[in-house]
Design an enzyme around this catalytic site. Sequence first.
Site, PDB file in Angstrom:
ATOM      1  N   SER A 167     -71.292 -84.786  62.332  1.00 29.69           N
ATOM      2  CA  SER A 167     -70.713 -83.721  61.529  1.00 29.69           C
ATOM      3  C   SER A 167     -70.420 -82.482  62.373  1.00 29.69           C
ATOM      4  CB  SER A 167     -71.688 -83.352  60.406  1.00 29.69           C
ATOM      5  OG  SER A 167     -71.076 -82.527  59.453  1.00 29.69           O
ATOM      6  N   PRO A 168     -69.370 -81.723  62.020  1.00 31.69           N
ATOM      7  CA  PRO A 168     -69.124 -80.466  62.728  1.00 31.69           C
ATOM      8  C   PRO A 168     -70.317 -79.523  62.607  1.00 31.69           C
ATOM      9  CG  PRO A 168     -67.250 -81.055  61.344  1.00 31.69           C
ATOM     10  CD  PRO A 168     -68.360 -81.984  60.977  1.00 31.69           C
ATOM     11  N   GLN A 187     -62.052 -79.768  64.435  1.00 28.08           N
ATOM     12  CA  GLN A 187     -61.978 -79.092  63.143  1.00 28.08           C
ATOM     13  C   GLN A 187     -61.402 -77.704  63.371  1.00 28.08           C
ATOM     14  OE1 GLN A 187     -65.419 -77.255  61.011  1.00 28.08           O
ATOM     15  NE2 GLN A 187     -65.122 -78.925  59.542  1.00 28.08           N
ATOM     16  N   TYR A 231     -64.870 -69.852  54.348  1.00 31.66           N
ATOM     17  CA  TYR A 231     -63.994 -69.340  55.395  1.00 31.66           C
ATOM     18  C   TYR A 231     -62.596 -69.116  54.806  1.00 31.66           C
ATOM     19  CZ  TYR A 231     -67.947 -70.607  58.301  1.00 31.66           C
ATOM     20  OH  TYR A 231     -69.205 -70.692  58.834  1.00 31.66           O
ATOM     21  N   ARG A 285     -61.820 -80.694  54.976  1.00 36.30           N
ATOM     22  CA  ARG A 285     -63.171 -80.444  54.450  1.00 36.30           C
ATOM     23  C   ARG A 285     -63.075 -79.419  53.335  1.00 36.30           C
ATOM     24  NH1 ARG A 285     -69.083 -79.620  57.257  1.00 36.30           N
ATOM     25  NH2 ARG A 285     -68.829 -81.869  57.361  1.00 36.30           N
ATOM     26  N   GLY A 304     -75.431 -84.252  60.523  1.00 37.07           N
ATOM     27  CA  GLY A 304     -75.511 -83.145  61.456  1.00 37.07           C
ATOM     28  C   GLY A 304     -76.866 -83.041  62.125  1.00 37.07           C
ATOM     29  N   ARG A 305     -77.856 -82.545  61.389  1.00 34.23           N
ATOM     30  CA  ARG A 305     -79.174 -82.314  61.979  1.00 34.23           C
ATOM     31  C   ARG A 305     -79.799 -83.567  62.601  1.00 34.23           C
ATOM     32  NH1 ARG A 305     -78.736 -78.683  57.792  1.00 34.23           N
ATOM     33  NH2 ARG A 305     -79.337 -76.528  58.264  1.00 34.23           N
TER      34      ARG A 305
END
Length: 804
Positions: free
Chosen positions: A448-449, A527, A610, A658, A751-752
């Site tokens: 994941s970004p 991304q 964003y 996304r 991600g993590r």
Amino acid sequence: MKSASPQGARGTARPATTNPHPPTNPNHPHRIAIIGGGPGGLYAAALLKRRQPDRQITLWERNAPEDTFGFGVVLSDETLGGIEHADPVVHAALRQHFTRWDDIDIVHRDTRHTSGGHGFAALGRRRLLEILHARCRSLGVELRFRTEAPHPARLAETYDLVVAADGVNSTVREAYAQEFRPRLTSHRCRYLWLAADFALDAFRFEIAETQAGVMQLHGYPYSRPSPDHHPSTGPSGPQNQFGASTVIVEMREEVWRAAGFDEPDVAASVERCAKIFTDALGGRPLRANKPAWTTFRTVVNDRWSHGNVVLLGDAAHTAHFSIGSGTKLAVEDALALAACLEERPTLAEALAAYEEERRPVVASTQRAARASLEWFENLPLYLDQPPRQFAFNLLTRSRRVTHDNLRLRDPRFTATVEREFGCPPGTPPMFTPFRLRGLTLRNRVVVSPMDMYSATDGVPGDFHLVHLGARALGGAGLVMTEMVCVSAEGRITPGCAGLYTEEQAEAWQRVAAFVHSQAPGTALGVQLGHSGRKGSTKLMWEAAYGSEPLEQGNWPLVAASPIPYRPESQTPHELTLTQLDMIRGQFVAAARRAARAGFDLLELHCAHGYLLSGFLSPLTNHRTDAYGGPLAARLRFPLEVFDAVREVWPDGRPMTVRISATDWADGGTTAEDAVGIARAFDAHGADAIDVSTGQVVADELPEYGRSYQTPFADRIRHETGAPVIAVGAISSWDDVNSLILAGRTDLCALGRPHLYDPNWTLHAAAEQGYEGPGVVWPAPYRAGRRRPRTGRTDDPKPRLTLGS
């Protein structure tokens, strides 16, 4: 000694009083009042009395001893083990009446699929109550049936401990609402609790597609016929040689109304339900006990105790019947409460320990129950799935049963689902390929970004080469960059990477070249995004909280509307039409550089508050021009950017988007809006929708939990037909396999877990014993593709055994 005095029913402090019956041991309550004669209250009474026979325990139940809601009760082996350890007498009585079975039948469109190895134990609820009544009386508990309990404030003054086991409509919880702070959530289905006078062969789920809509039956046996049993009516209610089953009929509120079940004649409803599910019932009738169509309510309390008053069972928490945990939780509450009262030196400490022990268990169960009830609420989404995949989806709906767990319980069923899904022999679902436009991913795992905040003037350096290169070597099918900003003013922090200069493009080309040469078969995605109102903030590890403004070196912010992210944040300027054109051009220029750098996939960041996300949410877009107002207008600018980027992005390379599928805030983007947003991007040529949530407004209230964002991706996938990427608290390869095989997502972004273990995908393959084209160990790493041996876990066997 009693703990601090509770307040009165209306939240006013009550005067201190002297208890006329002090406990013989000041560390343990002696006089105990229990309100509610369900299994939780009765079992708590029995345990507390058994532990200290000199206790004076009184239980109030407003109904008659034989009154009960529902018919059968399901208990797990774990719960039974706790009962056996705590009270062998009760356990022995229960064992005489348990009905056990292993299979689950799922009937959909005249096809029945059976999955085995599940292990259930059930008995009649009335029989359970009789056993607990007898046990309480034998121990000397005073049972007061057909009697309203005194007001809880009065009981709190005259008893050392008040246990509120008075159910979902708890009067005690209501009396102390200011202290317990309950939250009750009503859900979208109506259900009717019924019984059939024969024993079903298995736990049965049956789907009926009627003119009014979809209805479902949940049924399970709770009494088996015995060979020497003759029809009779005894203290446990009607009995016959055919056994008995619980049958619950459930449907959405609008289906319930369309079918005419909202008419007051509930007896007629019972007859109609029997006709609708005549195949499941073999033409037999259904019967009801206090028949009423009910809407399930989830109960959550911020606190479970106040002074010497404590909540237990449904008064404290509820879990949807589709996972069968209501009685289980109440009984386990009673076990924990009794144990904590013995182990802790004061009542206050005991009640705190009870809540501390039980709350995480209950929260986990409630998350599973919520996932299950929402699955049934959204049942129409899944009706057109292949039959066995539908069955697998139903079985794994709560995430308590997973792919690996089901493979152990019923390997034949699971293997059949895998084969029909397209898994080659010995290939877990996560290692099957997936095609996006001209790009074929060799497996379903996405890195994941994740913002790294480690660039200098937007230029990615050695850190990015090592970070992304390591994850590419780690086996994932697709590795995504962090959000790469399209302008210096579009950065989140001074450390954010960009693609607004040629120097930045050349640095990214170096990263892409490494990935493609050293990890062939791994795709690299970029991304693109613009920070909008969330820019000009400190690096993550330098800030006390997220999106903390810079103390110096700020740059001006722009957004859809002049609304700061936090009160102390910089207020952005509302974008003019000229500025919109400029920013659209910045995205196009960055996309051209990304194509030349060699990225395989481009994702447009329209999530997390964003810039483009700020246009989509009604909480952050207050414009009155063509770019604000209804959803179609709020979509206008993000779609314009998408179209402009798609035009310059190479035709054979995929482009994803996304989105934040919910703002987790009142008045924000809803799940329904998310479907509309996804449908719009899909119509404009998006190859997949990457479904995240939240981070749009600072005062959001997310409902965190394991794979908590997946239901949004699931809904978008089934309502729009667009491929989706699920993200959010997905951490195990078992969850990845489960979600993909159930058809809830096409790809899983983690991600993590990839921060913890860059080789997460390689290790997932090793742990599953998989070797094949879905994941390839780099040549220098091949010696490590077997899990390393650990230290000895067994004691050495004696070399010589001496006889006695």
